[in-house]
Design an enzyme around this catalytic site. Sequence first.
Site, PDB file in Angstrom:
ATOM      1  N   ASN A   1       0.793  -1.233   0.000  1.00  0.00           N
ATOM      2  CA  ASN A   1       0.000   0.000   0.000  1.00  0.00           C
ATOM      3  C   ASN A   1       0.823   1.281   0.000  1.00  0.00           C
ATOM      4  O   ASN A   1       0.409   2.272  -0.574  1.00  0.00           O
ATOM      5  CB  ASN A   1      -0.954   0.043   1.191  1.00  0.00           C
ATOM      6  CG  ASN A   1      -1.773   1.320   1.176  1.00  0.00           C
ATOM      7  OD1 ASN A   1      -2.599   1.515   0.283  1.00  0.00           O
ATOM      8  ND2 ASN A   1      -1.505   2.231   2.107  1.00  0.00           N
TER       9      ASN A   1
ATOM     10  N   ASP B   1      -0.960  -7.234   3.262  1.00  0.00           N
ATOM     11  CA  ASP B   1      -1.279  -6.218   4.261  1.00  0.00           C
ATOM     12  C   ASP B   1      -2.199  -5.137   3.686  1.00  0.00           C
ATOM     13  O   ASP B   1      -2.132  -4.816   2.500  1.00  0.00           O
ATOM     14  CB  ASP B   1       0.030  -5.571   4.734  1.00  0.00           C
ATOM     15  CG  ASP B   1      -0.187  -4.579   5.858  1.00  0.00           C
ATOM     16  OD1 ASP B   1      -0.518  -5.019   6.976  1.00  0.00           O
ATOM     17  OD2 ASP B   1      -0.060  -3.356   5.620  1.00  0.00           O
TER      18      ASP B   1
ATOM     19  N   GLU C   1      -5.327  -9.133   4.621  1.00  0.00           N
ATOM     20  CA  GLU C   1      -5.797  -8.447   5.823  1.00  0.00           C
ATOM     21  C   GLU C   1      -6.794  -7.379   5.389  1.00  0.00           C
ATOM     22  O   GLU C   1      -6.401  -6.318   4.916  1.00  0.00           O
ATOM     23  CB  GLU C   1      -4.613  -7.785   6.551  1.00  0.00           C
ATOM     24  CG  GLU C   1      -5.044  -7.064   7.795  1.00  0.00           C
ATOM     25  CD  GLU C   1      -4.266  -5.794   8.062  1.00  0.00           C
ATOM     26  OE1 GLU C   1      -4.248  -5.364   9.216  1.00  0.00           O
ATOM     27  OE2 GLU C   1      -3.687  -5.212   7.125  1.00  0.00           O
TER      28      GLU C   1
HETATM   29 CA    CA Z   1      -3.771   3.091  -0.911  1.00  0.00          CA
END
Ligand code: CA
Length: 496
Positions: free
Chosen positions: A104, A235, A265
């Site tokens: 991310n 994640d 997750e």
């Molecule tokens: Ca993002």
Amino acid sequence: MAPRTLLQFFHWYYPADGSLWNEVAKASCDLAAMGVTDVWLPPAYKGASGQQSVGYDSYDLFDLGEFDQKGAIATRYGDRTGFEGATKALRDAGIGVILDVVFNHKIGADEIEPVRVRRTNPDDRNQIEDEAFEAHAWTRFTFPGRQGQYSEFVWDSRCFTGVDHVEQPDEDGVFRLVNEYGDGEWHDEVDGENGNYDYLMGADVEFRNQAVYEELKYWGRWIAEQVPCNGFRLDAAKHIPAWFFRDWVGHMRESVDSELFVVAEYWHPDMAALGQYLEQVDRQLMLFDVALHHRFHEASRAGGDFDLRTLFDNTLVAAMPDHAVTIVGNHDTQPLQALEAPVEDWFKPHAYALILMREQGTPCLFHPDLYGARYSDTGGDGEVHDIMIAPVDCLPRLVQARQRFAHGAQTDIFDDPHCLMVVRHGTHEQPGAILILTNRDSMEKTVELGSDHADAAFVDYLGHCDEERVADGEGRLTVRVAPGSVSLWVRSDVLA
Ligand code: CA
């Protein structure tokens, strides 16, 4: 095939002394003997906080503790040689290796660069100011310590959707970087909290940039060539567009291993949100059962007042068992962490017995529950707390029991608010067991096992009741559980 049993081999406060990879290697044979089939390792690459990093502040995915970056060569868990040794030891023991990866965001940029940004309302990310302004942001990652080895990709502001800090003018907030992707909007197919939960932290990755997209696919193929890899734990999935993982997981299964185990997750207790996400990713992955974890937490707090018949209500394992990874704790919910929701000690045997002996869901053990943990940190109240997590005494026995007795058809007997029973009937080749647990006083319950079990003797595999119980001529057996306890009744002739 042995029923899959995962172990999360770390926790938030695991000592930052570079010892973890060696501990994994040392434990691997014992874990295999116990019945653990797969081990989830912490992020193995360099985080922005170097040797202090738990691993969720991604800096360089290609630095597995090999380059002098962020103050050290090794990571919190050891160096690249140690990581290779740990994964090889697991493979040699027949245990699958699940790698943790944070796509991310990136943190700890090497250089600041000029950018154009638009302010965003932190509480409603769809409110983006029309006006853009010039500033500088830490968005250029050149990895000077690695010098282009394994990948020459340099990340710059076009590789990110947003940042939370700009300079000249200095300002904190949520800023949408002006780039050519997505028509100025954040990613679609992300969680709806705060209007749009694309932005989480640091320099948040722009997956619509084709070069970024290809680099992350390349990294997946690369890591699988470096070490044994049987799957991934992804994640922060609710901050990453679902279409990215739909493609990425498919690509990994095509190019690395069609049997890859992938769990994301997606930290959300709402079944509608999880169901929608699973559809968006073509049901290619598993999710942690957050709702069940919360139910365990609540049941442990409520003690004898909790109606155990409702334990599985509105849980992922009840709604979509093939996609549920069932947990009793993890590194985000352990004491002193932001999502703190620990299951109290007395109820952990109950929770583990249920996830390990039932057919539904894929159970994942948490390191401190097997090995114990001691640590200190500042809590939400600003005070320093000393935490001690005791190992769950009967956990190794329960993991063994899953391999030996969690076989055949299952009958849930959930007719008593304070006593649950789960009967595994076994198969022709493999024995079954009778699980009984209570959150109140000692209980006795009678169960019909059928004529195959006429006059058979049973004992509690967990040793919490020490007597022998004998079924009658029709195979009717009365079992017992001690106050607030768990027992697992198995035929004594299979133990001989
Ligand atoms: Ca993002």
